[in-house]
Design an enzyme around this catalytic site. Sequence first.
Site, PDB file in Angstrom:
ATOM      1  N   HIS A 207       0.791  -1.230   0.000  1.00  0.00           N
ATOM      2  CA  HIS A 207       0.000   0.000   0.000  1.00  0.00           C
ATOM      3  C   HIS A 207       0.823   1.280   0.000  1.00  0.00           C
ATOM      4  O   HIS A 207       0.286   2.366  -0.112  1.00  0.00           O
ATOM      5  CB  HIS A 207      -0.961   0.015   1.193  1.00  0.00           C
ATOM      6  CG  HIS A 207      -0.270   0.139   2.531  1.00  0.00           C
ATOM      7  ND1 HIS A 207       0.144  -0.962   3.242  1.00  0.00           N
ATOM      8  CD2 HIS A 207       0.073   1.207   3.270  1.00  0.00           C
ATOM      9  CE1 HIS A 207       0.717  -0.568   4.366  1.00  0.00           C
ATOM     10  NE2 HIS A 207       0.700   0.743   4.403  1.00  0.00           N
TER      11      HIS A 207
HETATM   12  C1  UD1 Z   1      -1.311   5.327   7.011  1.00  0.00           C
HETATM   13  C2  UD1 Z   1       0.040   5.595   7.674  1.00  0.00           C
HETATM   14  C3  UD1 Z   1       1.016   4.462   7.384  1.00  0.00           C
HETATM   15  C4  UD1 Z   1       0.434   3.101   7.712  1.00  0.00           C
HETATM   16  C5  UD1 Z   1      -0.938   2.953   7.067  1.00  0.00           C
HETATM   17  C6  UD1 Z   1      -1.514   1.694   7.620  1.00  0.00           C
HETATM   18  C7  UD1 Z   1       0.571   8.009   7.767  1.00  0.00           C
HETATM   19  C8  UD1 Z   1       1.460   9.064   7.252  1.00  0.00           C
HETATM   20  N1  UD1 Z   1       0.651   6.801   7.165  1.00  0.00           N
HETATM   21  O1  UD1 Z   1      -1.141   5.346   5.602  1.00  0.00           O
HETATM   22  O2  UD1 Z   1       2.143   4.631   8.211  1.00  0.00           O
HETATM   23  O3  UD1 Z   1       1.290   2.109   7.174  1.00  0.00           O
HETATM   24  O4  UD1 Z   1      -1.772   4.069   7.447  1.00  0.00           O
HETATM   25  O5  UD1 Z   1      -2.519   1.184   6.866  1.00  0.00           O
HETATM   26  O6  UD1 Z   1      -0.172   8.253   8.685  1.00  0.00           O
HETATM   27  N2  UD1 Z   1      -8.815   5.755   3.186  1.00  0.00           N
HETATM   28  C9  UD1 Z   1     -10.072   5.258   2.967  1.00  0.00           C
HETATM   29  N3  UD1 Z   1     -10.638   4.508   3.953  1.00  0.00           N
HETATM   30  C10 UD1 Z   1     -10.003   4.228   5.131  1.00  0.00           C
HETATM   31  C11 UD1 Z   1      -8.705   4.720   5.317  1.00  0.00           C
HETATM   32  C12 UD1 Z   1      -8.127   5.482   4.333  1.00  0.00           C
HETATM   33  O7  UD1 Z   1     -10.680   5.478   1.928  1.00  0.00           O
HETATM   34  O8  UD1 Z   1     -10.584   3.551   5.995  1.00  0.00           O
HETATM   35  C13 UD1 Z   1      -8.218   6.637   2.167  1.00  0.00           C
HETATM   36  C14 UD1 Z   1      -8.062   8.053   2.761  1.00  0.00           C
HETATM   37  O9  UD1 Z   1      -9.192   8.822   2.560  1.00  0.00           O
HETATM   38  C15 UD1 Z   1      -6.863   8.584   2.047  1.00  0.00           C
HETATM   39  C16 UD1 Z   1      -6.062   7.331   1.670  1.00  0.00           C
HETATM   40  O10 UD1 Z   1      -6.909   6.216   1.877  1.00  0.00           O
HETATM   41  O11 UD1 Z   1      -7.233   9.262   0.879  1.00  0.00           O
HETATM   42  C17 UD1 Z   1      -4.790   7.203   2.473  1.00  0.00           C
HETATM   43  O12 UD1 Z   1      -5.077   7.146   3.864  1.00  0.00           O
HETATM   44  P1  UD1 Z   1      -4.058   7.745   4.946  1.00  0.00           P
HETATM   45  O13 UD1 Z   1      -4.592   7.492   6.279  1.00  0.00           O
HETATM   46  O14 UD1 Z   1      -3.729   9.161   4.575  1.00  0.00           O
HETATM   47  O15 UD1 Z   1      -2.705   6.989   4.708  1.00  0.00           O
HETATM   48  P2  UD1 Z   1      -2.365   5.451   4.614  1.00  0.00           P
HETATM   49  O16 UD1 Z   1      -1.812   5.181   3.274  1.00  0.00           O
HETATM   50  O17 UD1 Z   1      -3.512   4.652   5.081  1.00  0.00           O
HETATM   51  N1  UDP Z   2      -3.790  -6.366   8.201  1.00  0.00           N
HETATM   52  C1  UDP Z   2      -5.125  -6.614   8.392  1.00  0.00           C
HETATM   53  N2  UDP Z   2      -5.927  -6.679   7.293  1.00  0.00           N
HETATM   54  C2  UDP Z   2      -5.458  -6.500   6.027  1.00  0.00           C
HETATM   55  C3  UDP Z   2      -4.080  -6.237   5.860  1.00  0.00           C
HETATM   56  C4  UDP Z   2      -3.276  -6.171   6.967  1.00  0.00           C
HETATM   57  O1  UDP Z   2      -5.583  -6.793   9.515  1.00  0.00           O
HETATM   58  O2  UDP Z   2      -6.249  -6.554   5.074  1.00  0.00           O
HETATM   59  C5  UDP Z   2      -2.942  -6.285   9.406  1.00  0.00           C
HETATM   60  C6  UDP Z   2      -1.629  -7.017   9.336  1.00  0.00           C
HETATM   61  O3  UDP Z   2      -1.771  -8.380   9.684  1.00  0.00           O
HETATM   62  C7  UDP Z   2      -0.825  -6.251  10.367  1.00  0.00           C
HETATM   63  C8  UDP Z   2      -1.323  -4.831  10.212  1.00  0.00           C
HETATM   64  O4  UDP Z   2      -2.579  -4.929   9.559  1.00  0.00           O
HETATM   65  O5  UDP Z   2      -1.171  -6.685  11.657  1.00  0.00           O
HETATM   66  C9  UDP Z   2      -0.374  -3.987   9.428  1.00  0.00           C
HETATM   67  O6  UDP Z   2      -0.929  -2.749   9.151  1.00  0.00           O
HETATM   68  P1  UDP Z   2      -0.582  -1.892   7.875  1.00  0.00           P
HETATM   69  O7  UDP Z   2       0.070  -2.728   6.852  1.00  0.00           O
HETATM   70  O8  UDP Z   2      -1.816  -1.183   7.505  1.00  0.00           O
HETATM   71  O9  UDP Z   2       0.413  -0.805   8.469  1.00  0.00           O
HETATM   72  P2  UDP Z   2       1.976  -0.815   8.736  1.00  0.00           P
HETATM   73  O10 UDP Z   2       2.310  -2.046   9.464  1.00  0.00           O
HETATM   74  O11 UDP Z   2       2.644  -0.743   7.405  1.00  0.00           O
HETATM   75  O12 UDP Z   2       2.209   0.423   9.509  1.00  0.00           O
END
Ligand code: UD1
Ligand code: UDP
Length: 361
Positions: A207
């Site tokens: 992602h």
């Molecule tokens: C964030 C974290 C990253 C973490 C990831 C875990 C920061 C800078 N990054 O990145 O460290 O690895 O979460 O998953 O905080 N969105 C949806 N639905 C949701 C969540 C997000 O549509 O439930 C969309 C948001 O509207 C946004 C995009 O996804 O446009 C990115 O979401 P954002 O929370 O900004 O960053 P992540 O890539 O999720």
């Molecule tokens: N995970 C989850 N559902 C998914 C993908 C990942 O529950 O569809 C879990 C995964 O097992 C791990 C955590 O989410 O426990 C990792 O989160 P993410 O990759 O969003 O963030 P990061 O670890 O990169 O900060």
Amino acid sequence: MKLLTVVGARPQFIKAAVGSRVFRKKHTEILVHTGQHYDANMSDIFFEEMDIPHPDYNLGISGGSHGKMTGEMLTAIEEILLKEQPDMMLVYGDTNSTLAAALAAVKLHIPVAHVESGNRFGTLDSPEEVNRICTDHVSAIRFACTQSALDSLVKENLGTNSYCVGDPMYDAFLYYREKAEKLTFEMKGLDGSRISVPKRFYYMTCHRQENTGDPQILAEILSAMDALDASTVYPVHPRNHKTVQMLMDKHHYKQLLFVEPVGYLESIYLVSNAEKVVTDSGGLQREAFFAEKKCVTVLDFVVWPETMIGNRNQLAKPLKGDILAKLATPQEISCKDAPFGDGDSAQHICRYLEEFQKERV
Ligand code: UD1
Ligand code: UDP
């Protein structure tokens, strides 16, 4: 002690699940959800499956630029801090929610405790690196998951009040593993179809901006997975839905199962039963290690050096040839140490917080 904990993103819910269970036995915890992740399968499902207490506040702040999101969170959290007057602020990880909470608290002279402190990527191009460095430097007490993370803190003159306590993700893995193993479930395809978990499969999550911002890069990663000898289960983060849909329509992959994000228990089931794991997630790299599965991390930097022992986790460029070559490199399972602690990190954190609080008053 009155703690105020701020969470907002998927990996933070998982860490808070183990933290809250321990802290609430002896202390008062106010839980704030910033709303950064808000889809039911990115948020609610974790609270339900992991028995995380219902948040006392949900700020509903998400999306937009990083500056806007962080700024709005900071303003809203400040208001709550003024009202609640906690003894301490507790934050997890490296998201925008982490940084906003830490800044709001330190400016009100409320001590910040940072869990998952000290990991360094070595590049400020990564938003997570910025969040983690800033949070570490304004925190009054820091909890590193591993020795290498503690070493980084010491190098930055942050050794005082920094402790290596183990990894809450490891606590969670041990606590929920049995429940996850017994699970039978279907996944939801991106087109709404029901998809069963295949007998043999690879598990992939991807992602990060570096791998998904440019569709050609993601296409290269997907073509590697499509060339494997079994299906790949790929739960797609909502930020990548559009790009993935476009690539699916264009390439007609044979081996890829594109599914909606799954819950924590389902994810632990998948990592525990997969042939191998491919990811750019910090959390999934460690879970692959806990489950003794070979992992290939599609990133340019090592974040969890402890997982790299004996080729158990290897970095790959987002190139088909490199990903396949790394997947084919056998892992040597020779690590008997537990470099992620004893599965009781939350207890250790609680004890250090109590000592810290005792010295303050
Ligand atoms: C964030 C974290 C990253 C973490 C990831 C875990 C920061 C800078 N990054 O990145 O460290 O690895 O979460 O998953 O905080 N969105 C949806 N639905 C949701 C969540 C997000 O549509 O439930 C969309 C948001 O509207 C946004 C995009 O996804 O446009 C990115 O979401 P954002 O929370 O900004 O960053 P992540 O890539 O999720
Ligand atoms: N995970 C989850 N559902 C998914 C993908 C990942 O529950 O569809 C879990 C995964 O097992 C791990 C955590 O989410 O426990 C990792 O989160 P993410 O990759 O969003 O963030 P990061 O670890 O990169 O900060």
